[in-house]
Design an enzyme around this catalytic site. Structure first.
Site, mmCIF file in Angstrom:
data_model
loop_
_atom_site.group_PDB
_atom_site.id
_atom_site.type_symbol
_atom_site.label_atom_id
_atom_site.label_comp_id
_atom_site.label_asym_id
_atom_site.label_seq_id
_atom_site.Cartn_x
_atom_site.Cartn_y
_atom_site.Cartn_z
ATOM 1 C CB ILE A 50 -1.007 0.013 1.165
ATOM 2 C CG1 ILE A 50 -0.298 0.188 2.510
ATOM 3 C CG2 ILE A 50 -1.874 -1.232 1.163
ATOM 4 C CD1 ILE A 50 -1.250 0.472 3.642
ATOM 5 C CE1 TYR A 105 0.957 -5.922 11.992
ATOM 6 C CE2 TYR A 105 -1.310 -6.617 12.364
ATOM 7 C CZ TYR A 105 -0.379 -5.886 11.651
ATOM 8 O OH TYR A 105 -0.783 -5.104 10.598
#
Length: 279
Positions: free
Chosen positions: A20, A161
């Protein structure tokens, strides 16, 4: 949330060598902005920069000295930075410590962008800049253990995460609290579930699916994920989006209750500053 292109901007995007970040860099460069791409892989970073005819820098967020060198180079080259997009990130399978002694996922996803932002703070404040950080819906069920930020106890890849992505939101909140009155704006956002090379090399086995042909068939494309970054970067804080918030698909998103804990945001900032040598 709408987006209005108000002026030519200088936009620094980390993690811009792929996924992205690269998609956002292409879109923003096509819209006429001065884009600076930052990546870990020299070859991929050069390929994106050469394609767009833009400036590039290479930095490995697993080494905080790389972040310090990056900040110095950016500050010297750019007296004005309108947008700092903290997009670089990753996930690791087994627990690893960096050369700086910190858990890898936490350092790459939170400590490194925290350090870069702080080292560029004078430039960002002078520019009335926006700091945009790529977070994740993984933050929703996460908790940041302020007593064990390097996750020495109970490490699991997605726990680490999720905590790092929640740390991104707490960082965004505290940036707003400390500096919005001086003209700085901040936002965190979820790019969507995107088919990229995220986690393919070093992450747990399940993340390898993100780079597969099936993921490309069912997940959002990098361009679609990047468009959410573009929307924030081109938008005007206070007009198109509210500072200090976490955005999902153009709306303020739900996340962990801890994200609204102002004391946790303050304590994380102070602990992070000590961990990267700014305290």
């Amino acid at each position: 949330m709408t987006s209005h292109l108000t002026s030519h901007k200088t936009i620094v995007i980390t993690g811009a060598s792929d996924g992205i970040g690269a998609a956002a860099a292409r879109a923003l460069a096509a819209d006429g902005h001065e884009v600076v791409v930052v990546g870990r892989d020299p070859g991929k970073t050069a390929a994106v920069a050469d394609e767009l005819g833009v400036e590039r820098h290479v930095a490995d967020y697993a080494r905080l000295d790389d972040v310090r060198a990056l900040a110095a180079a950016l500050a010297e080259a750019h007296p004005r930075i309108d947008v700092l997009a903290n997009n670089a990130g990753g996930i690791r399978g087994a627990r690893q410590l960096t050369a700086d002694g910190h858990e890898m996922t936490f350092q790459v996803n939170h400590l490194a962008p925290f350090l870069l932002t702080n080292l560029l703070l004078d430039t960002l404040l002078a520019s009335s800049a926006a700091v945009i950080t790529t977070s994740s819906m993984a933050s929703r069920n996460a908790r940041v253990d302020l007593g064990d930020l390097d996750m020495a106890v109970g490490y699991a890849p997605f726990r680490a995460y999720g905590a790092s992505k929640l740390a991104n939101i707490l960082f965004t909140r505290e940036l707003h609290h400390r500096f919005h009155g001086r003209g700085l704006s901040s936002a965190a956002f979820h790019p969507g579930v995107v088919a990229t090379s995220f986690g393919v090399t070093d992450g747990p086995a399940v993340t390898r699916f993100y780079g597969s042909w099936l993921a490309r068939a069912v997940f959002a494309s990098p361009a679609q994920g990047g468009s959410r970054l573009v929307r924030l970067a081109e938008g005007t804080p206070g007009v198109d989006w509210a500072s200090g918030q976490y955005w999902v698909g153009g709306r303020i998103g739900r996340t962990s209750p801890q994200a609204d804990d102002a004391d946790a945001a303050h304590r994380l900032w102070e602990a992070s500053a000590e961990m990267v040598g700014l305290a």
